[in-house]
Design a protein around this motif. Structure first.
Motif, PDB file in Angstrom:
ATOM      1  N   ARG A   1       0.837  -1.201   0.000  1.00  0.00           N
ATOM      2  CA  ARG A   1       0.000   0.000   0.000  1.00  0.00           C
ATOM      3  C   ARG A   1       0.870   1.249   0.000  1.00  0.00           C
ATOM      4  O   ARG A   1       2.062   1.216   0.312  1.00  0.00           O
ATOM      5  N   HIS A   2       0.255   2.374  -0.318  1.00  0.00           N
ATOM      6  CA  HIS A   2       0.943   3.661  -0.223  1.00  0.00           C
ATOM      7  C   HIS A   2       1.364   3.903   1.229  1.00  0.00           C
ATOM      8  O   HIS A   2       0.635   3.573   2.160  1.00  0.00           O
ATOM      9  N   GLY A   3       2.539   4.473   1.407  1.00  0.00           N
ATOM     10  CA  GLY A   3       3.066   4.727   2.738  1.00  0.00           C
ATOM     11  C   GLY A   3       4.123   3.726   3.153  1.00  0.00           C
ATOM     12  O   GLY A   3       4.869   3.969   4.091  1.00  0.00           O
ATOM     13  N   TYR A   4       4.201   2.589   2.456  1.00  0.00           N
ATOM     14  CA  TYR A   4       5.247   1.603   2.723  1.00  0.00           C
ATOM     15  C   TYR A   4       6.560   2.084   2.118  1.00  0.00           C
ATOM     16  O   TYR A   4       6.617   2.469   0.947  1.00  0.00           O
ATOM     17  N   ASP A   5       7.625   2.020   2.906  1.00  0.00           N
ATOM     18  CA  ASP A   5       8.938   2.396   2.377  1.00  0.00           C
ATOM     19  C   ASP A   5       9.343   1.481   1.215  1.00  0.00           C
ATOM     20  O   ASP A   5       9.988   1.923   0.259  1.00  0.00           O
ATOM     21  N   LEU A   6       8.979   0.215   1.298  1.00  0.00           N
ATOM     22  CA  LEU A   6       9.335  -0.733   0.240  1.00  0.00           C
ATOM     23  C   LEU A   6       8.673  -0.369  -1.080  1.00  0.00           C
ATOM     24  O   LEU A   6       9.262  -0.563  -2.151  1.00  0.00           O
ATOM     25  N   ARG A   7       7.471   0.129  -1.026  1.00  0.00           N
ATOM     26  CA  ARG A   7       6.786   0.552  -2.253  1.00  0.00           C
ATOM     27  C   ARG A   7       7.547   1.696  -2.910  1.00  0.00           C
ATOM     28  O   ARG A   7       7.831   1.657  -4.112  1.00  0.00           O
ATOM     29  N   GLU A   8       7.876   2.704  -2.106  1.00  0.00           N
ATOM     30  CA  GLU A   8       8.553   3.870  -2.670  1.00  0.00           C
ATOM     31  C   GLU A   8       9.911   3.490  -3.256  1.00  0.00           C
ATOM     32  O   GLU A   8      10.300   3.972  -4.325  1.00  0.00           O
ATOM     33  N   LEU A   9      10.632   2.618  -2.569  1.00  0.00           N
ATOM     34  CA  LEU A   9      11.957   2.232  -3.031  1.00  0.00           C
ATOM     35  C   LEU A   9      11.871   1.442  -4.344  1.00  0.00           C
ATOM     36  O   LEU A   9      12.632   1.682  -5.292  1.00  0.00           O
ATOM     37  N   THR A  10      10.931   0.507  -4.422  1.00  0.00           N
ATOM     38  CA  THR A  10      10.784  -0.318  -5.621  1.00  0.00           C
ATOM     39  C   THR A  10      10.341   0.513  -6.814  1.00  0.00           C
ATOM     40  O   THR A  10      10.897   0.398  -7.916  1.00  0.00           O
ATOM     41  N   VAL A  11       9.342   1.347  -6.623  1.00  0.00           N
ATOM     42  CA  VAL A  11       8.841   2.180  -7.725  1.00  0.00           C
ATOM     43  C   VAL A  11       9.924   3.133  -8.211  1.00  0.00           C
ATOM     44  O   VAL A  11      10.106   3.335  -9.420  1.00  0.00           O
ATOM     45  N   ALA A  12      10.682   3.722  -7.279  1.00  0.00           N
ATOM     46  CA  ALA A  12      11.755   4.644  -7.677  1.00  0.00           C
ATOM     47  C   ALA A  12      12.823   3.922  -8.498  1.00  0.00           C
ATOM     48  O   ALA A  12      13.347   4.473  -9.478  1.00  0.00           O
ATOM     49  N   ALA A  13      13.145   2.667  -8.118  1.00  0.00           N
ATOM     50  CA  ALA A  13      14.151   1.909  -8.862  1.00  0.00           C
ATOM     51  C   ALA A  13      13.669   1.601 -10.276  1.00  0.00           C
ATOM     52  O   ALA A  13      14.447   1.673 -11.241  1.00  0.00           O
ATOM     53  N   CYS A  14      12.394   1.251 -10.423  1.00  0.00           N
ATOM     54  CA  CYS A  14      11.840   0.986 -11.755  1.00  0.00           C
ATOM     55  C   CYS A  14      11.849   2.248 -12.609  1.00  0.00           C
ATOM     56  O   CYS A  14      12.223   2.211 -13.802  1.00  0.00           O
ATOM     57  N   ARG A  15      11.464   3.354 -12.035  1.00  0.00           N
ATOM     58  CA  ARG A  15      11.448   4.610 -12.787  1.00  0.00           C
ATOM     59  C   ARG A  15      12.850   5.027 -13.206  1.00  0.00           C
ATOM     60  O   ARG A  15      13.043   5.606 -14.281  1.00  0.00           O
ATOM     61  N   ALA A  16      13.843   4.715 -12.363  1.00  0.00           N
ATOM     62  CA  ALA A  16      15.223   5.024 -12.721  1.00  0.00           C
ATOM     63  C   ALA A  16      15.667   4.221 -13.942  1.00  0.00           C
ATOM     64  O   ALA A  16      16.575   4.637 -14.670  1.00  0.00           O
ATOM     65  N   GLU A  17      15.017   3.062 -14.180  1.00  0.00           N
ATOM     66  CA  GLU A  17      15.306   2.240 -15.360  1.00  0.00           C
ATOM     67  C   GLU A  17      14.417   2.621 -16.540  1.00  0.00           C
ATOM     68  O   GLU A  17      14.487   1.998 -17.597  1.00  0.00           O
ATOM     69  N   GLY A  18      13.567   3.634 -16.353  1.00  0.00           N
ATOM     70  CA  GLY A  18      12.786   4.163 -17.457  1.00  0.00           C
ATOM     71  C   GLY A  18      11.430   3.531 -17.680  1.00  0.00           C
ATOM     72  O   GLY A  18      10.874   3.618 -18.785  1.00  0.00           O
ATOM     73  N   PHE A  19      10.838   2.908 -16.666  1.00  0.00           N
ATOM     74  CA  PHE A  19       9.511   2.323 -16.860  1.00  0.00           C
ATOM     75  C   PHE A  19       8.707   2.404 -15.575  1.00  0.00           C
ATOM     76  O   PHE A  19       9.252   2.547 -14.481  1.00  0.00           O
TER      77      PHE A  19
END
Length: 292
Positions: free
Chosen positions: A196-214
């Motif tokens: 869910r939103h608010g989880y540190d793991l969510r933010e970290l995973t999404v940021a890593a994917c966006r850094a790879e361009g998707f």
């Protein structure tokens, strides 16, 4: 300004009713109203709006409420600290932690602490780092295990780094195995089960994917830790979780490492800078530092 006045003020603010507030703090309603009036006169501002029987906070009341709560919490902590015996035979520790740390790190540490100090009551609150920082600031927690960097760094908090932990990919053991090791880019074509939103793991995973361009694709999102692991077991997708959690997840989950440089998170122990943690909390703090 007296302690009892702040206690009565918080009771009215939380119940929005003078009679119910008086029952809560075990005084007569006229006595409570008199003390609230005296507090307003001392502060030079009305704290409540009493229009048509509806009790609401004024701007001054809104400003006072978090401060009053903090003073009451600090007073309770001080009372408990004074009452503790030198041998730590009784007392309490209010510890906040993210759900993944409650699952991975804390069970063994809390068992060791309980063996050393069986009379200490352990109160655990699960939440994201943002929520835990807020609870620390208002005096509702003695210590919190948080993920660095904090979403809103605060000079009012002291943090001590405990450990750095790798994140891994978990998938259902009954499903085809992903390539080893998994690159972040490989997640582009994989369905993910997301917290869910608010989880540190969510933010970290999404940021890593966006850094790879998707943008990652979620088959299910919004779950807590146990729910996410359950959805993965059911074959709904992959999830990125801490290695400590994966190690306890069971044989029905396959654990796959992330390709270098991978993903890591930094775990820290936080407490308020302006108030020393109670003695029992300091003992738990020392145990965490020794065991991580």
């Amino acid at each position: 300004m007296q302690f009892q006045q702040l206690l009565y003020f918080v009771a009215v603010a939380e119940t929005r009713h003078f009679t119910r507030a008086a029952e809560r703090v075990h005084v007569s309603q006229p006595s409570l109203s008199q003390q609230i009036k005296a507090l307003e006169q001392e502060l030079g501002a009305e704290l409540f709006s009493r229009a048509r029987g509806n009790i609401t906070l004024t701007d001054a009341g809104d400003a006072l409420l978090p401060l009053a709560r903090r003073i009451l919490a600090d007073t309770e902590t001080a009372r408990l600290e004074v009452q503790e015996l030198a041998q730590l035979k009784r007392g309490r520790v209010r510890l906040g932690a993210t759900p993944s740390l409650c699952t991975g790190l804390l069970p063994d540490v809390l068992r060791a602490f309980h063996d050393l100090h069986p009379g200490i009551e352990l109160l655990i609150e699960e939440g994201g780092s943002h929520d835990l920082v807020r609870e620390l600031a208002r005096g509702a927690l003695d210590l919190a295990l948080v993920v660095l960097p904090l979403p809103s760094p605060s000079p009012a908090l002291t943090t001590v780094e405990l450990l750095r932990e790798d994140l891994v990919v978990v998938s259902a053991a009954s499903e085809p195995a992903p390539r080893r090791p998994v690159r972040i880019a490989d997640l582009r074509d994989q369905p993910l089960v997301m917290f869910r939103h608010g989880y540190d793991l969510r933010e970290l995973t999404v940021a890593a994917c966006r850094a790879e361009g998707f943008e990652p694709t979620f088959t299910v999102e919004g779950g807590e830790l146990d729910a996410v692991l359950g959805f993965v077991r059911a074959g709904l997708g992959l999830a990125v979780v801490p290695a400590m959690v994966a190690a306890r997840a069971g044989r029905d989950l396959r654990v796959t490492a992330l390709a270098r440089p991978g993903l890591r998170r930094t775990i820290a122990l936080a407490h308020r800078s302006d108030v020393a943690p109670p003695r029992a909390a300091r003992e738990l703090q020392n145990l965490l530092l020794r065991r991580t």
